[in-house]
Design a protein around this motif. Sequence first.
Motif, PDB file in Angstrom:
ATOM      1  N   VAL A  61       0.848  -1.193   0.000  1.00  0.00           N
ATOM      2  CA  VAL A  61       0.000   0.000   0.000  1.00  0.00           C
ATOM      3  C   VAL A  61       0.888   1.250   0.000  1.00  0.00           C
ATOM      4  N   ARG A  62       0.549   2.207  -0.838  1.00  0.00           N
ATOM      5  CA  ARG A  62       1.237   3.491  -0.881  1.00  0.00           C
ATOM      6  C   ARG A  62       0.207   4.586  -0.676  1.00  0.00           C
ATOM      7  N   VAL A  63       0.530   5.545   0.172  1.00  0.00           N
ATOM      8  CA  VAL A  63      -0.325   6.707   0.365  1.00  0.00           C
ATOM      9  C   VAL A  63       0.460   7.896  -0.174  1.00  0.00           C
ATOM     10  N   ILE A  64      -0.083   8.504  -1.216  1.00  0.00           N
ATOM     11  CA  ILE A  64       0.578   9.638  -1.855  1.00  0.00           C
ATOM     12  C   ILE A  64      -0.260  10.869  -1.562  1.00  0.00           C
ATOM     13  N   GLU A  65       0.330  11.784  -0.842  1.00  0.00           N
ATOM     14  CA  GLU A  65      -0.375  13.006  -0.477  1.00  0.00           C
ATOM     15  C   GLU A  65       0.598  14.156  -0.677  1.00  0.00           C
ATOM     16  N   GLY A  66       0.249  15.047  -1.596  1.00  0.00           N
ATOM     17  CA  GLY A  66       1.169  16.127  -1.917  1.00  0.00           C
ATOM     18  C   GLY A  66       2.439  15.546  -2.507  1.00  0.00           C
ATOM     19  N   GLY A  68       4.635  13.859  -0.672  1.00  0.00           N
ATOM     20  CA  GLY A  68       5.097  12.767   0.169  1.00  0.00           C
ATOM     21  C   GLY A  68       4.507  11.428  -0.210  1.00  0.00           C
ATOM     22  N   ILE A  69       5.280  10.380   0.036  1.00  0.00           N
ATOM     23  CA  ILE A  69       4.823   9.003  -0.178  1.00  0.00           C
ATOM     24  C   ILE A  69       5.089   8.228   1.104  1.00  0.00           C
ATOM     25  N   ASN A  70       4.044   7.624   1.635  1.00  0.00           N
ATOM     26  CA  ASN A  70       4.203   6.726   2.788  1.00  0.00           C
ATOM     27  C   ASN A  70       4.049   5.308   2.287  1.00  0.00           C
ATOM     28  N   ARG A  71       4.898   4.430   2.794  1.00  0.00           N
ATOM     29  CA  ARG A  71       4.885   3.035   2.373  1.00  0.00           C
ATOM     30  C   ARG A  71       4.180   2.203   3.428  1.00  0.00           C
ATOM     31  N   GLY A  72       2.947   1.881   3.135  1.00  0.00           N
ATOM     32  CA  GLY A  72       2.135   1.090   4.039  1.00  0.00           C
ATOM     33  C   GLY A  72       1.275   1.954   4.942  1.00  0.00           C
ATOM     34  N   TRP A  73       0.170   1.367   5.388  1.00  0.00           N
ATOM     35  CA  TRP A  73      -0.776   2.074   6.250  1.00  0.00           C
ATOM     36  C   TRP A  73      -0.124   2.493   7.562  1.00  0.00           C
ATOM     37  N   VAL A  74       0.637   1.600   8.174  1.00  0.00           N
ATOM     38  CA  VAL A  74       1.235   1.889   9.474  1.00  0.00           C
ATOM     39  C   VAL A  74       2.188   3.089   9.367  1.00  0.00           C
ATOM     40  N   ASP A  75       2.989   3.139   8.310  1.00  0.00           N
ATOM     41  CA  ASP A  75       3.886   4.280   8.094  1.00  0.00           C
ATOM     42  C   ASP A  75       3.085   5.570   7.955  1.00  0.00           C
ATOM     43  N   ARG A  77      -0.072   6.131   8.940  1.00  0.00           N
ATOM     44  CA  ARG A  77      -0.799   6.405  10.183  1.00  0.00           C
ATOM     45  C   ARG A  77       0.112   7.022  11.243  1.00  0.00           C
ATOM     46  N   ASP A  78       1.261   6.391  11.466  1.00  0.00           N
ATOM     47  CA  ASP A  78       2.130   6.797  12.567  1.00  0.00           C
ATOM     48  C   ASP A  78       2.989   8.025  12.267  1.00  0.00           C
ATOM     49  N   HIS A  79       3.380   8.200  11.011  1.00  0.00           N
ATOM     50  CA  HIS A  79       4.313   9.279  10.688  1.00  0.00           C
ATOM     51  C   HIS A  79       3.677  10.451   9.952  1.00  0.00           C
ATOM     52  N   HIS A  80       2.443  10.329   9.596  1.00  0.00           N
ATOM     53  CA  HIS A  80       1.778  11.436   8.899  1.00  0.00           C
ATOM     54  C   HIS A  80       0.445  11.786   9.555  1.00  0.00           C
ATOM     55  N   LEU A  81      -0.462  10.833   9.555  1.00  0.00           N
ATOM     56  CA  LEU A  81      -1.832  11.118   9.966  1.00  0.00           C
ATOM     57  C   LEU A  81      -1.956  11.444  11.461  1.00  0.00           C
ATOM     58  N   LYS A  82      -1.422  10.601  12.323  1.00  0.00           N
ATOM     59  CA  LYS A  82      -1.544  10.852  13.764  1.00  0.00           C
ATOM     60  C   LYS A  82      -0.957  12.203  14.166  1.00  0.00           C
ATOM     61  N   PRO A  83       0.270  12.531  13.754  1.00  0.00           N
ATOM     62  CA  PRO A  83       0.801  13.849  14.115  1.00  0.00           C
ATOM     63  C   PRO A  83      -0.035  14.999  13.549  1.00  0.00           C
ATOM     64  N   GLU A  84      -0.532  14.821  12.342  1.00  0.00           N
ATOM     65  CA  GLU A  84      -1.357  15.854  11.718  1.00  0.00           C
ATOM     66  C   GLU A  84      -2.669  16.042  12.476  1.00  0.00           C
TER      67      GLU A  84
END
Length: 118
Positions: A61-66, A68-75, A77-84
């Motif tokens: 799973v890749r989450v591409i926002e702006g 940035g690319i996060n590799r996997g949901w956990v990445d 969730r923990d490094h982008h979404l939760k802090p935001e």
Amino acid sequence: MTIIRRRALSCVLMLPVLTAALKAQAQEEAAVRTVVEALAASVATKDVAALDTLHAHDPWVRVIEGAGINRGWVDYRDHHLKPELAEFENLRYRYYDVEPQVRGNVAWAVFRYELSVD
């Protein structure tokens, strides 16, 4: 004249099959729309536990926002979404113009979103 009748009869016999297929497609698209709406609602309420149940936990799973690319949901969730989410006050978040697509056993949706915070 016989050929025309046979073709007309074939079309009439296929109509219930086509109608059932279109109904099934509409139901699958509605299910995709329901998941997309649940995602938006879970973000709006900052319910990360609910988001855990809605996202695939597969490593591909890749989450591409702006940019940035996060590799996997956990990445993500923990490094982008939760802090935001922790930074947001009075979060208002919604998806609109949702266009669900279903092709075989794969589904996705294109949509726009609106986010505002104080």
